[in-house]
Every structure is written in C-alpha cells, then in structure tokens.
Scaffold this motif. Structure first.
Motif, PDB file in Angstrom:
ATOM      1  N   PHE A  39      18.780 -28.943   0.557  1.00  0.00           N
ATOM      2  CA  PHE A  39      18.263 -30.231   0.127  1.00  0.00           C
ATOM      3  C   PHE A  39      18.983 -31.183   0.200  1.00  0.00           C
ATOM      4  O   PHE A  39      19.055 -32.748   0.381  1.00  0.00           O
ATOM      5  CB  PHE A  39      16.505 -30.193  -1.046  1.00  0.00           C
ATOM      6  N   GLU A  40      20.268 -31.090  -0.668  1.00  0.00           N
ATOM      7  CA  GLU A  40      21.622 -31.931  -1.224  1.00  0.00           C
ATOM      8  C   GLU A  40      21.826 -32.506   0.599  1.00  0.00           C
ATOM      9  O   GLU A  40      22.176 -33.550   0.400  1.00  0.00           O
ATOM     10  CB  GLU A  40      22.087 -31.350  -2.273  1.00  0.00           C
TER      11      GLU A  40
ATOM     12  N   LEU B 245      23.390 -36.984   3.738  1.00  0.00           N
ATOM     13  CA  LEU B 245      23.723 -36.810   5.081  1.00  0.00           C
ATOM     14  C   LEU B 245      23.042 -38.063   5.170  1.00  0.00           C
ATOM     15  O   LEU B 245      23.110 -39.785   5.612  1.00  0.00           O
ATOM     16  CB  LEU B 245      22.813 -35.906   5.913  1.00  0.00           C
ATOM     17  N   LEU B 246      21.562 -38.433   4.849  1.00  0.00           N
ATOM     18  CA  LEU B 246      20.273 -39.958   4.844  1.00  0.00           C
ATOM     19  C   LEU B 246      21.358 -40.699   4.400  1.00  0.00           C
ATOM     20  O   LEU B 246      21.090 -42.141   4.590  1.00  0.00           O
ATOM     21  CB  LEU B 246      19.197 -39.363   4.858  1.00  0.00           C
ATOM     22  N   ILE B 247      21.579 -40.619   3.350  1.00  0.00           N
ATOM     23  CA  ILE B 247      22.532 -41.530   2.913  1.00  0.00           C
ATOM     24  C   ILE B 247      23.940 -42.299   2.872  1.00  0.00           C
ATOM     25  O   ILE B 247      23.874 -43.393   3.391  1.00  0.00           O
ATOM     26  CB  ILE B 247      22.826 -41.510   0.903  1.00  0.00           C
ATOM     27  N   THR B 248      23.892 -41.342   3.685  1.00  0.00           N
ATOM     28  CA  THR B 248      26.281 -42.093   3.879  1.00  0.00           C
ATOM     29  C   THR B 248      24.838 -42.335   5.293  1.00  0.00           C
ATOM     30  O   THR B 248      25.758 -43.441   5.649  1.00  0.00           O
ATOM     31  CB  THR B 248      26.483 -40.415   4.864  1.00  0.00           C
TER      32      THR B 248
ATOM     33  N   ASN C  53      25.583 -49.322  10.898  1.00  0.00           N
ATOM     34  CA  ASN C  53      25.965 -49.017   9.670  1.00  0.00           C
ATOM     35  C   ASN C  53      26.281 -47.569   9.545  1.00  0.00           C
ATOM     36  O   ASN C  53      27.236 -46.169   8.934  1.00  0.00           O
ATOM     37  CB  ASN C  53      25.157 -48.969   8.461  1.00  0.00           C
ATOM     38  N   ALA C  54      25.179 -46.790   9.991  1.00  0.00           N
ATOM     39  CA  ALA C  54      25.373 -45.164  10.376  1.00  0.00           C
ATOM     40  C   ALA C  54      26.452 -45.110  11.470  1.00  0.00           C
ATOM     41  O   ALA C  54      27.434 -43.678  10.621  1.00  0.00           O
ATOM     42  CB  ALA C  54      23.943 -44.563  10.988  1.00  0.00           C
ATOM     43  N   PHE C  55      27.094 -45.234  12.740  1.00  0.00           N
ATOM     44  CA  PHE C  55      27.991 -45.071  13.203  1.00  0.00           C
ATOM     45  C   PHE C  55      29.612 -45.882  11.933  1.00  0.00           C
ATOM     46  O   PHE C  55      30.481 -44.519  11.902  1.00  0.00           O
ATOM     47  CB  PHE C  55      28.063 -46.255  14.415  1.00  0.00           C
TER      48      PHE C  55
ATOM     49  N   THR D  35      30.371 -31.496  13.057  1.00  0.00           N
ATOM     50  CA  THR D  35      31.442 -31.849  12.245  1.00  0.00           C
ATOM     51  C   THR D  35      30.649 -32.341  11.537  1.00  0.00           C
ATOM     52  O   THR D  35      31.123 -32.537  10.254  1.00  0.00           O
ATOM     53  CB  THR D  35      32.409 -32.354  13.267  1.00  0.00           C
ATOM     54  N   LEU D  36      30.032 -33.732  11.210  1.00  0.00           N
ATOM     55  CA  LEU D  36      29.228 -34.289   9.813  1.00  0.00           C
ATOM     56  C   LEU D  36      28.968 -33.191   9.208  1.00  0.00           C
ATOM     57  O   LEU D  36      28.988 -33.220   7.444  1.00  0.00           O
ATOM     58  CB  LEU D  36      29.281 -35.562  10.509  1.00  0.00           C
ATOM     59  N   ILE D  37      27.802 -32.775   9.381  1.00  0.00           N
ATOM     60  CA  ILE D  37      27.096 -31.116   8.372  1.00  0.00           C
ATOM     61  C   ILE D  37      28.478 -30.800   8.072  1.00  0.00           C
ATOM     62  O   ILE D  37      28.246 -30.423   6.296  1.00  0.00           O
ATOM     63  CB  ILE D  37      26.033 -30.520   8.684  1.00  0.00           C
ATOM     64  N   LYS D  38      29.240 -30.355   8.648  1.00  0.00           N
ATOM     65  CA  LYS D  38      29.907 -29.178   8.776  1.00  0.00           C
ATOM     66  C   LYS D  38      30.795 -29.739   6.873  1.00  0.00           C
ATOM     67  O   LYS D  38      31.718 -29.253   6.249  1.00  0.00           O
ATOM     68  CB  LYS D  38      31.701 -28.889   8.830  1.00  0.00           C
ATOM     69  N   VAL D  39      31.349 -31.205   6.875  1.00  0.00           N
ATOM     70  CA  VAL D  39      32.742 -31.502   6.235  1.00  0.00           C
ATOM     71  C   VAL D  39      31.872 -31.675   5.139  1.00  0.00           C
ATOM     72  O   VAL D  39      32.360 -31.911   3.787  1.00  0.00           O
ATOM     73  CB  VAL D  39      32.608 -33.113   6.677  1.00  0.00           C
TER      74      VAL D  39
END
Length: 412
Positions: A210-211, A216-219, A299-301, A390-394
C-alpha cells in the motif's frame, strides 16, 4: 564471486580473474606479492599488491574513488561545435512541438464528435491526455534548456523564450532556474543538493505494498507542485517554510528577488488567461480536458525523469569532504526511454553529459556523450531496464542512506 589466481612465472606476474554470477569477468595482471583481497567494499573488490591497490568493479556500482580524469580532459574530447546552440536548430524543435500539440488538439476535437459512447469518450480522452501531456513536457524540456543557456546563443534570448514557455506550463521560470542551478552545482551532496535529497530516516525501510502504491501515485500526480509549493524532497533549510514563489525563500539571495517576483507574475498572468478562456471563450470543462489533464501528465513525466536521473542503489551520494563537483556530476544515470528519447529531446538518455556540460544543446548531446564515454569508463552508468518497473524498483529499494559517513549508498 569466484576469484581465480593464476601464476605467470615467465612474466613474474600473478593473473587475477574475477567472475561474478558466471557472467561478468574481469582480468588484470599483478606483480607477485599479493597480500590480501578485501571484498567488503561498496563498489567491488580491492586487490592489494604490496603498498598499491587495484580497484575492480564487479557489482556495477559507480566507483567511490576520485575520478582519474579532469573536467578539462572531458571538455577537450568534445567537438567545439557541440557547445554552440543556434536559433535555427533550436526553433525547429520548438515549432515541431507546437505543431504536434495543435494536431493533437484538432484530432481530439474531431474524434470526440464521432460517438457519445462513454467508453469511447473515456478511452479517447485518456489517449489524448497522455499524448498531449508528453508533447507539453517536450516544450517543458526546451524551456529547461533555456534555463541552462543551451537553447539560444544569447542570455536575453534564452530567458525571454524560457520565461514564456515555462509560464505557460505554470512554472516560475527564474525561481526554478536558480534552484536548478544550485542542484547542478551540488549534485550528489546530501547536505547541499536541492532535489530528491536522500532521506536518513531508517523507519521508511521495508514499505508495504500500500505504501509503495501511495508513494507512486503521490510522485506521479502531485510530486512537482509539492516541490514548488512546499519543497517536498528538497534540501533541508531548517524550520522555515520553503517554496519557489516567495522572493524571501532561503533558496534565493536578495539579488534574485525581483526576478522571483517576475516569475510569479508570469504564472499569475497565464492563470488569468486560462480563467478567461474557461469562462468567456470556452467552458471550464474544455480547459480542463485540453490543458489541465495533460498538465498533470507533464508533472508525472517530470518527477519520473528527475527521480530516475539520480536514484539507484548503484549510485553513491557523498557528504562533507568526500564530495567533489566532478564526482557528484557523474552520479547520475542515462536510461533508455524508447520513443520518448526522441519526443523529449533526449533528456533521459544523455543526462550524464548534461550534468557535466549543461550548456550543450540536446541535439549535440549524443555526439558529446560518445566523445567522453571512453574517458569515463566505469564512471559512466547506463541502465536500459523498463522505465516503469525501474521506478517501482527504486521506490522499494532506495529508502534511505546512513546518517553518518562520507560515502553513502541507498538502503532498503
């Protein structure tokens, strides 16, 4: 790790071969008298040969030792024309982006009249939002080049074009230009860098699913405005509010305050244009669809690019005397963004050379990158893994760094 030591009596040498996971092999010849092997390093192993040390990178991490080359050597390796932006070349890319944006607007306006089916409408709006957000971000990248004086041959030209473009994307041009310059001056310094500064909070380790999803969504959705408004993930300035709109913010010095106010005026003026368009020319819903939804994708990019430029378990950060500008500038990552390499003016796949020489326009960055890679050697890091994974991984792996020490790697 397998370490093979092979005597070579004829040459009075000892050949050391390192094999990691049966895939990565490195060999070097040492004089006789190897006194030990230390495998407890952050970036590989050190083979000690009497009083000398040979460093061998076997895990892919960037070296922690000072580079054996200078900025001058790197600059001399790059053809001189790479440092010279021209209006003719730069404006071609800007015109292309605006034409593409206009085509997408016209296409969406036409296609949205074909059917009233709600599934069709949502699918079409989603496709338009992503495509147009990508195009708006390309314009953002060119404004970013203006901030580095890499779009036009004159400062007045850069600042005029950059101010207009960034204001149209609700970015305070000069405010961000100044803070971004500080980021380039202090990249990799955990005490003085301006953005995506590593946390030292160990309690953030081992996040739940969940965190991870929430972060991820906040970023992606509010990471960029959170940074501009509240300095989220930015440098710690103590118990004082920090933002990019207050001329008295500790980010800026007193000589920059007039330009900070001018940046605010630019953003306010564009908000006024959008308000007029919403209530007098079109409707709020039309402005939402054609502008604000793609703006969220911008903003997401932006936050994804920025986070992946500098966040990786293999990339060190430094503190205090262990930091120096050249090594800090090298602590960034080139990544393969597929078709977005072209659409976003190579901001993601030539970021290493950009941090070394930020005045090189994007259309010369590949040539400059190839020119310095032989010199950089193991100090050049590129990762072609899937961007989203990779984004999820970091997010999972890069949670914090130690509170103490001069050379720091992310921990989870």
């Amino acid at each position: 790790l397998v370490l093979e030591l092979t005597p070579l009596p004829q040459q009075s040498l000892l050949q050391a071969t390192m094999v990691c996971d049966n895939s990565k092999k490195q060999t070097l010849n040492l004089k006789k008298g190897v006194v030990g092997v230390n495998s407890n390093t952050n970036s590989g192993i050190i083979i000690k040969n009497n009083n000398n040390e040979e460093f061998v990178d076997i895990d892919g991490k960037l070296p922690i030792k000072r580079p054996p080359f200078t900025v001058g050597q790197l600059k001399r390796a790059i053809p001189p024309h790479c440092f010279k932006p021209t209006y003719f070349k730069s404006l071609q890319y800007l015109i292309f982006d605006f034409v593409l944006a206009a085509i997408l607007i016209a296409a969406y306006a036409y296609l949205s009249t074909i059917s009233t089916n709600w599934i069709y409408q949502i699918t079409l709006l989603t496709a338009y939002t992503i495509a147009q957000g990508s195009t708006y971000f390309a314009i953002w990248v060119l404004a970013h080049e203006c901030g580095h004086q890499a779009f036009a041959p004159t400062q007045r030209g850069n600042d005029t074009i950059g101010f207009i473009l960034h204001s149209m994307l609700l970015v305070p041009y000069f405010s961000w230009k100044f803070s971004h310059a500080k980021h380039h001056r202090s990249t990799g310094d955990v005490d003085r860098d301006e953005v995506f500064v590593p946390s030292t909070d160990e309690s953030s380790s081992n996040p739940t699913k969940f965190e991870i999803v929430l972060e991820l969504l906040i970023t992606l959705l509010i990471g960029w405005p959170s940074y501009l408004l509240f300095n989220v993930s930015g440098r710690d300035y103590g118990d004082v509010h920090v933002d990019h709109f207050n001329p008295n913010s500790p980010i800026f010095n007193k000589n920059q305050r007039k330009l900070i106010m001018l940046s605010d005026i630019g953003v306010i003026a564009w908000l006024a244009v959008l308000s007029y368009a919403s209530f007098y020319l079109f409707t709020p819903m039309i402005v939402l669809k054609y502008y604000f939804l793609p703006w969220i994708v911008v903003n997401a990019f932006l936050t994804t690019y920025t986070k992946l430029h500098h966040t990786d378990k293999k990339v060190p950060h430094f503190r205090g005397k262990d930091w120096n500008w050249l090594q800090g500038a090298l602590c960034t990552i080139d990544r393969d963004w597929g078709i977005f390499n072209f659409l976003h003016h190579d901001i993601g796949d030539t970021h290493v050379v950009h941090h070394l020489f930020s005045r090189i326009p994007h259309y010369h960055c590949h040539e400059a990158n190839e020119a310095i890679k032989p010199i950089l050697g193991s100090y050049y890091y590129r990762d072609d893994s899937n961007i989203f994974l990779t984004l999820i991984k970091v997010i999972v792996e890069c949670r914090y760094v130690d509170k103490n020490g001069g050379v720091l790697f992310y921990k989870s």
